[in-house]
Design a protein around this motif. Structure first.
Motif, PDB file in Angstrom:
ATOM      1  N   SER A 140       3.757  70.983   8.619  1.00 21.00           N
ATOM      2  CA  SER A 140       2.811  71.183   7.528  1.00 21.00           C
ATOM      3  C   SER A 140       2.038  72.474   7.751  1.00 21.00           C
ATOM      4  O   SER A 140       1.589  72.735   8.866  1.00 21.00           O
ATOM      5  N   PRO A 141       1.833  73.264   6.691  1.00 22.94           N
ATOM      6  CA  PRO A 141       0.998  74.456   6.815  1.00 22.94           C
ATOM      7  C   PRO A 141      -0.438  74.119   7.236  1.00 22.94           C
ATOM      8  O   PRO A 141      -1.141  74.960   7.766  1.00 22.94           O
ATOM      9  N   GLN A 142      -0.854  72.849   7.014  1.00 19.08           N
ATOM     10  CA  GLN A 142      -2.214  72.442   7.380  1.00 19.08           C
ATOM     11  C   GLN A 142      -2.327  72.049   8.853  1.00 19.08           C
ATOM     12  O   GLN A 142      -3.415  71.748   9.317  1.00 19.08           O
ATOM     13  N   GLY A 143      -1.201  72.009   9.566  1.00 17.63           N
ATOM     14  CA  GLY A 143      -1.245  71.705  10.991  1.00 17.63           C
ATOM     15  C   GLY A 143      -0.610  70.380  11.351  1.00 17.63           C
ATOM     16  O   GLY A 143      -0.101  69.649  10.497  1.00 17.63           O
ATOM     17  N   THR A 144      -0.660  70.054  12.633  1.00 21.48           N
ATOM     18  CA  THR A 144       0.030  68.871  13.148  1.00 21.48           C
ATOM     19  C   THR A 144      -0.660  67.554  12.794  1.00 21.48           C
ATOM     20  O   THR A 144      -0.108  66.498  13.051  1.00 21.48           O
ATOM     21  N   ASP A 145      -1.844  67.616  12.224  1.00 23.02           N
ATOM     22  CA  ASP A 145      -2.540  66.395  11.822  1.00 23.02           C
ATOM     23  C   ASP A 145      -2.110  65.907  10.442  1.00 23.02           C
ATOM     24  O   ASP A 145      -2.698  64.969   9.901  1.00 23.02           O
ATOM     25  N   TYR A 146      -1.088  66.551   9.864  1.00 20.47           N
ATOM     26  CA  TYR A 146      -0.650  66.196   8.513  1.00 20.47           C
ATOM     27  C   TYR A 146       0.837  65.864   8.488  1.00 20.47           C
ATOM     28  O   TYR A 146       1.628  66.433   9.225  1.00 20.47           O
ATOM     29  N   LEU A 147       1.183  64.917   7.612  1.00 24.15           N
ATOM     30  CA  LEU A 147       2.568  64.544   7.327  1.00 24.15           C
ATOM     31  C   LEU A 147       2.950  65.102   5.967  1.00 24.15           C
ATOM     32  O   LEU A 147       2.103  65.191   5.073  1.00 24.15           O
ATOM     33  N   ILE A 148       4.219  65.412   5.804  1.00 25.96           N
ATOM     34  CA  ILE A 148       4.721  65.862   4.505  1.00 25.96           C
ATOM     35  C   ILE A 148       5.570  64.761   3.897  1.00 25.96           C
ATOM     36  O   ILE A 148       6.429  64.179   4.571  1.00 25.96           O
ATOM     37  N   ALA A 149       5.333  64.487   2.618  1.00 25.11           N
ATOM     38  CA  ALA A 149       6.173  63.598   1.818  1.00 25.11           C
ATOM     39  C   ALA A 149       6.752  64.431   0.686  1.00 25.11           C
ATOM     40  O   ALA A 149       6.104  65.362   0.190  1.00 25.11           O
ATOM     41  N   LEU A 150       7.965  64.101   0.285  1.00 29.81           N
ATOM     42  CA  LEU A 150       8.637  64.828  -0.793  1.00 29.81           C
ATOM     43  C   LEU A 150       9.166  63.830  -1.812  1.00 29.81           C
ATOM     44  O   LEU A 150       9.641  62.751  -1.445  1.00 29.81           O
ATOM     45  N   GLY A 151       9.077  64.212  -3.085  1.00 28.58           N
ATOM     46  CA  GLY A 151       9.565  63.333  -4.134  1.00 28.58           C
ATOM     47  C   GLY A 151      10.450  64.070  -5.113  1.00 28.58           C
ATOM     48  O   GLY A 151      10.285  65.277  -5.326  1.00 28.58           O
ATOM     49  N   SER A 152      11.380  63.339  -5.701  1.00 31.85           N
ATOM     50  CA  SER A 152      12.290  63.903  -6.683  1.00 31.85           C
ATOM     51  C   SER A 152      12.598  62.835  -7.718  1.00 31.85           C
ATOM     52  O   SER A 152      12.899  61.694  -7.364  1.00 31.85           O
ATOM     53  N   GLN A 153      12.491  63.211  -8.990  1.00 31.73           N
ATOM     54  CA  GLN A 153      12.766  62.260 -10.072  1.00 31.73           C
ATOM     55  C   GLN A 153      13.656  62.930 -11.104  1.00 31.73           C
ATOM     56  O   GLN A 153      13.339  63.998 -11.618  1.00 31.73           O
ATOM     57  N   ARG A 154      14.785  62.291 -11.380  1.00 34.30           N
ATOM     58  CA  ARG A 154      15.704  62.775 -12.417  1.00 34.30           C
ATOM     59  C   ARG A 154      15.455  61.982 -13.686  1.00 34.30           C
ATOM     60  O   ARG A 154      15.400  60.762 -13.662  1.00 34.30           O
ATOM     61  N   MET A 155      15.307  62.726 -14.780  1.00 36.58           N
ATOM     62  CA  MET A 155      15.083  62.078 -16.077  1.00 36.58           C
ATOM     63  C   MET A 155      16.137  62.566 -17.058  1.00 36.58           C
ATOM     64  O   MET A 155      16.473  63.744 -17.072  1.00 36.58           O
ATOM     65  N   ARG A 156      16.605  61.642 -17.887  1.00 36.99           N
ATOM     66  CA  ARG A 156      17.578  61.995 -18.909  1.00 36.99           C
ATOM     67  C   ARG A 156      16.874  62.353 -20.206  1.00 36.99           C
ATOM     68  O   ARG A 156      16.006  61.617 -20.662  1.00 36.99           O
ATOM     69  N   LYS A 157      17.280  63.482 -20.766  1.00 38.51           N
ATOM     70  CA  LYS A 157      16.736  63.913 -22.049  1.00 38.51           C
ATOM     71  C   LYS A 157      17.556  63.280 -23.172  1.00 38.51           C
ATOM     72  O   LYS A 157      18.669  62.806 -22.936  1.00 38.51           O
ATOM     73  N   PRO A 158      17.008  63.266 -24.396  1.00 36.46           N
ATOM     74  CA  PRO A 158      17.736  62.665 -25.522  1.00 36.46           C
ATOM     75  C   PRO A 158      19.131  63.269 -25.739  1.00 36.46           C
ATOM     76  O   PRO A 158      20.037  62.585 -26.199  1.00 36.46           O
ATOM     77  N   ASP A 159      19.317  64.546 -25.373  1.00 38.65           N
ATOM     78  CA  ASP A 159      20.622  65.182 -25.570  1.00 38.65           C
ATOM     79  C   ASP A 159      21.617  64.849 -24.455  1.00 38.65           C
ATOM     80  O   ASP A 159      22.743  65.343 -24.439  1.00 38.65           O
ATOM     81  N   GLY A 160      21.197  64.012 -23.486  1.00 37.11           N
ATOM     82  CA  GLY A 160      22.086  63.604 -22.405  1.00 37.11           C
ATOM     83  C   GLY A 160      21.970  64.436 -21.144  1.00 37.11           C
ATOM     84  O   GLY A 160      22.499  64.061 -20.098  1.00 37.11           O
ATOM     85  N   SER A 161      21.296  65.580 -21.214  1.00 39.98           N
ATOM     86  CA  SER A 161      21.109  66.404 -20.024  1.00 39.98           C
ATOM     87  C   SER A 161      20.024  65.787 -19.133  1.00 39.98           C
ATOM     88  O   SER A 161      19.299  64.891 -19.556  1.00 39.98           O
ATOM     89  N   THR A 162      19.956  66.274 -17.910  1.00 42.96           N
ATOM     90  CA  THR A 162      18.933  65.761 -16.996  1.00 42.96           C
ATOM     91  C   THR A 162      18.003  66.885 -16.567  1.00 42.96           C
ATOM     92  O   THR A 162      18.384  68.047 -16.535  1.00 42.96           O
ATOM     93  N   VAL A 163      16.781  66.490 -16.277  1.00 40.74           N
ATOM     94  CA  VAL A 163      15.794  67.410 -15.722  1.00 40.74           C
ATOM     95  C   VAL A 163      15.233  66.733 -14.472  1.00 40.74           C
ATOM     96  O   VAL A 163      15.103  65.509 -14.428  1.00 40.74           O
ATOM     97  N   THR A 164      14.968  67.526 -13.440  1.00 43.73           N
ATOM     98  CA  THR A 164      14.485  66.981 -12.172  1.00 43.73           C
ATOM     99  C   THR A 164      13.095  67.510 -11.865  1.00 43.73           C
ATOM    100  O   THR A 164      12.866  68.713 -11.897  1.00 43.73           O
ATOM    101  N   GLN A 165      12.162  66.583 -11.606  1.00 43.93           N
ATOM    102  CA  GLN A 165      10.819  66.941 -11.124  1.00 43.93           C
ATOM    103  C   GLN A 165      10.839  66.792  -9.610  1.00 43.93           C
ATOM    104  O   GLN A 165      11.365  65.804  -9.086  1.00 43.93           O
ATOM    105  N   ARG A 166      10.235  67.749  -8.915  1.00 42.69           N
ATOM    106  CA  ARG A 166      10.139  67.660  -7.452  1.00 42.69           C
ATOM    107  C   ARG A 166       8.702  67.947  -7.040  1.00 42.69           C
ATOM    108  O   ARG A 166       8.068  68.848  -7.581  1.00 42.69           O
ATOM    109  N   ILE A 167       8.237  67.192  -6.068  1.00 41.47           N
ATOM    110  CA  ILE A 167       6.867  67.390  -5.584  1.00 41.47           C
ATOM    111  C   ILE A 167       6.826  67.328  -4.062  1.00 41.47           C
ATOM    112  O   ILE A 167       7.726  66.775  -3.420  1.00 41.47           O
ATOM    113  N   ARG A 168       5.760  67.917  -3.514  1.00 41.17           N
ATOM    114  CA  ARG A 168       5.483  67.831  -2.074  1.00 41.17           C
ATOM    115  C   ARG A 168       4.030  67.430  -1.910  1.00 41.17           C
ATOM    116  O   ARG A 168       3.165  67.895  -2.635  1.00 41.17           O
ATOM    117  N   MET A 169       3.766  66.577  -0.938  1.00 41.65           N
ATOM    118  CA  MET A 169       2.399  66.165  -0.625  1.00 41.65           C
ATOM    119  C   MET A 169       2.181  66.272   0.871  1.00 41.65           C
ATOM    120  O   MET A 169       3.087  66.028   1.658  1.00 41.65           O
TER     121      MET A 169
END
Length: 197
Positions: free
Chosen positions: A77-106
């Motif tokens: 973690s850029p904040q140092g060894t006292d911090y943990l990193i979690a990562l998330g990813s969510q795929r969502m389907r759009k009405p046209d059938g394509s997908t979009v992915t949201q990604r986050i870090r905490m």
């Protein structure tokens, strides 16, 4: 399934259950919340960087789940060894059938204690918050991780008070204070912000 302690991974369940989780459970799951060790086991790939973690989450998406959150990692973690990193990813389907992915870090502050049930609590809260915010992984994860931090902080404060000055709390004293944290679970003050990647 398992976790790492002092850099070494260990399974909670028998090794022969790994294929059951990987081949039977994950493909029918909508949401999975592995820690880094579990994500590595499920994908068969080591994670040594954020880029590799994102690739592993893509592999896990391809196995079935639309939402993958690596709840804790060994990544620096850029904040140092006292911090943990979690990562998330969510795929969502759009009405046209394509997908979009949201990604986050905490990045969340480590709590120097061993608790039982944190993975279950995390999974339950993430399920609830993604139900309330189905198209906003950032908000769902911020509420989940902030509530977790409130519960753990309250638990450690109560455990230290019970143990007494200078004494290490026992496992029984470290039982999660979920009833006492009802308000924080239902409506957490956001104390952990997610970064959109």
């Amino acid at each position: 399934m398992g976790d790492k302690w002092d850099g070494k991974g260990s399974m909670y369940v028998p090794q022969d259950l790994l294929p059951v989780y990987r081949d039977k459970v994950v493909p029918v799951a909508d949401i999975i919340t592995p820690n880094q060790f579990e994500a590595e086991l499920l994908s068969g790939r080591k994670i040594d960087s954020e880029e590799e973690a994102l690739e592993v989450m893509d592999m896990l998406h391809c196995m079935g789940p639309d939402t993958v959150v690596i709840t804790s990692s060994d990544l620096p973690s850029p904040q140092g060894t006292d911090y943990l990193i979690a990562l998330g990813s969510q795929r969502m389907r759009k009405p046209d059938g394509s997908t979009v992915t949201q990604r986050i870090r905490m990045e969340m502050r480590k709590v120097n204690a061993v608790f039982v049930g944190t993975g279950d609590l995390f999974a339950a809260m993430l399920l609830a918050w993604t139900h309330k915010h189905p198209d906003n992984l950032k908000v769902a994860c911020e509420k989940t991780v902030s509530a977790m931090q409130h519960v753990l902080d309250r638990t450690i404060r109560c455990a230290k008070a019970q143990a007494g000055e200078g004494q290490k709390p026992s496992p029984a004293q470290l039982e999660l204070r979920m009833v006492q944290s009802k308000k924080d679970i239902e409506d957490p003050e956001i104390i952990v912000q997610a970064t959109v990647l």
